[in-house]
Design an enzyme around this catalytic site. Structure first.
Site, PDB file in Angstrom:
ATOM      1  CB  CYS A  37      49.416  18.185  44.563  1.00 47.63           C
ATOM      2  SG  CYS A  37      49.239  16.422  44.954  1.00 47.63           S
ATOM      3  CG  ASN A  88      49.782  25.678  48.964  1.00 46.58           C
ATOM      4  OD1 ASN A  88      49.092  24.850  49.516  1.00 46.58           O
ATOM      5  ND2 ASN A  88      51.027  25.414  48.587  1.00 46.58           N
ATOM      6  NE  ARG A 123      55.228  20.426  53.715  1.00 51.63           N
ATOM      7  CZ  ARG A 123      54.216  19.971  53.003  1.00 51.63           C
ATOM      8  NH1 ARG A 123      54.418  19.188  51.940  1.00 51.63           N
ATOM      9  NH2 ARG A 123      52.961  20.307  53.306  1.00 51.63           N
ATOM     10  CG  ASP A 124      52.484  22.393  50.119  1.00 49.69           C
ATOM     11  OD1 ASP A 124      52.834  21.673  49.182  1.00 49.69           O
ATOM     12  OD2 ASP A 124      51.294  22.548  50.441  1.00 49.69           O
ATOM     13  CG  HIS A 169      46.408  23.385  52.688  1.00 47.68           C
ATOM     14  ND1 HIS A 169      47.700  23.501  53.169  1.00 47.68           N
ATOM     15  CD2 HIS A 169      46.534  23.082  51.377  1.00 47.68           C
ATOM     16  CE1 HIS A 169      48.554  23.287  52.173  1.00 47.68           C
ATOM     17  NE2 HIS A 169      47.863  23.023  51.077  1.00 47.68           N
ATOM     18  CG  HIS A 189      46.480  23.558  46.557  1.00 48.19           C
ATOM     19  ND1 HIS A 189      47.637  23.060  46.006  1.00 48.19           N
ATOM     20  CD2 HIS A 189      46.555  23.274  47.886  1.00 48.19           C
ATOM     21  CE1 HIS A 189      48.381  22.502  46.947  1.00 48.19           C
ATOM     22  NE2 HIS A 189      47.740  22.611  48.100  1.00 48.19           N
TER      23      HIS A 189
END
Length: 314
Positions: A249, A258, A22-23, A216, A218
């Site tokens: 992002c 990430n 997803r990300d 989470h 990055h």
């Protein structure tokens, strides 16, 4: 910061949720073919990852890279013990997701701790988002789904700068009151540092007893794994990461991915901390992603592979 020895870590374990499908996929400039997404997600499931963020129920004109989320959910073949998670931005997205209730086990809701980032990311004030969270939380709980919450820009905002810790934890408490059993704190543009990560997660764990706390990070400024270690030392045992270091992002431009799942797993395994993840399997999935995307990815383990030790002489 004191370095635990192998004996202290021997019986420790961590949970790792894979967010690349997803990300990661949503930040690719071109849409990955559905069949390739399914192939990669299935490989991650075979690699021992027990929780995978598969899709997002957002408007297809906003994130066209994820417009095939339902097809992906229908097509993947994961082991029965792997939970499928979907991200929803608002009540309309939840309406759409619940139309496919049998295709996933967990729902994630999100907000930015920064007012400016929340406005630019989902075009809503934070207060409006949280009012919607209260309504959505009741519906998620009523559906007997896992309810995860994600707070973006928890460690700093590229538009507003420092984000007060109390503001972040106040939002976390609102999510908990709405029924969330897990709180994820996102370093959305890589502004955290290990010293602050240690203080932050110690405070979060103290203020949110009974809630699973997830980190989470990055790797925008190369501190992702150091931050993960600091969070671990503070007591955090749940992490999100992305195979191949995919992600980033979209607000603002220039924010890289990430921390790589394979790099995170490698670090923990070398510390004697179990994750249940098959490191070679995840590395192979990341290498496959390189082939699918037609470019080199930035994780270190893709290049170096797992750590191997020569047999002692003698």
């Amino acid at each position: 910061m004191t370095l635990p020895n192998a004996a202290e870590n021997e019986h420790r374990t961590v949970k790792i949720r894979e967010v690349g499908p997803r990300d990661g996929f949503q930040n690719e400039p071109e849409t990955i073919p559905t069949a390739e997404k399914i192939r990669l997600i299935d490989a991650l499931g075979r690699g021992g990852l027990k929780r995978i963020e598969v899709a997002s129920f957002v408007r297809p004109d906003v994130i066209p890279q994820l417009s095939d989320g339902v097809e992906v959910l229908k097509g993947i073949e994961l082991p029965e013990d792997v939970d499928r998670l979907v991200l929803v931005p608002n009540s309309r997205g939840l309406d759409n997701a619940l139309g496919y209730r049998d295709l996933f086990e967990e729902v994630a809701l999100f907000v930015s701790a920064s007012e400016t980032h929340n406005q630019r990311n989902i075009n809503r004030p934070v207060a409006e988002t949280m009012a919607d969270v209260t309504k959505m939380g009741r519906r998620i709980v009523a559906e007997d789904l896992g309810f995860c919450a994600v707070i973006a820009t928890s460690f700093g905002c590229p538009f507003e700068g420092k984000v007060p810790l109390d503001r972040v934890l106040d939002l976390a408490e609102q999510f908990a009151e709405a029924g969330a059993t897990e709180l994820g704190f996102g370093d959305t543009t890589g502004m955290c540092n290990p010293a602050y990560a240690s203080r932050f997660f110690a405070a979060a764990l103290e203020r949110l007893p009974g809630i699973e706390i997830t980190a989470h990070f990055h790797n925008t400024r190369g501190q992702g794994l150091a931050n993960a270690y600091a969070a671990f030392e503070a007591g955090c045992r749940s992490f999100e990461s992305s195979f191949g270091e995919l992600g980033g992002c979209p607000v603002p431009a220039g924010s890289t991915g990430n921390i790589a799942t394979e790099d995170l797993v490698s670090m923990f395994h070398e510390m004697g901390v179990a994750s249940g993840v098959d490191l070679p399997g995840v590395i192979e999935a990341a290498k496959t992603a390189q082939s699918v995307l037609g470019r080199k990815l930035t994780s270190h383990s893709i290049v170096a592979g797992p750590v191997t030790w020569a047999s002692p002489v003698g």
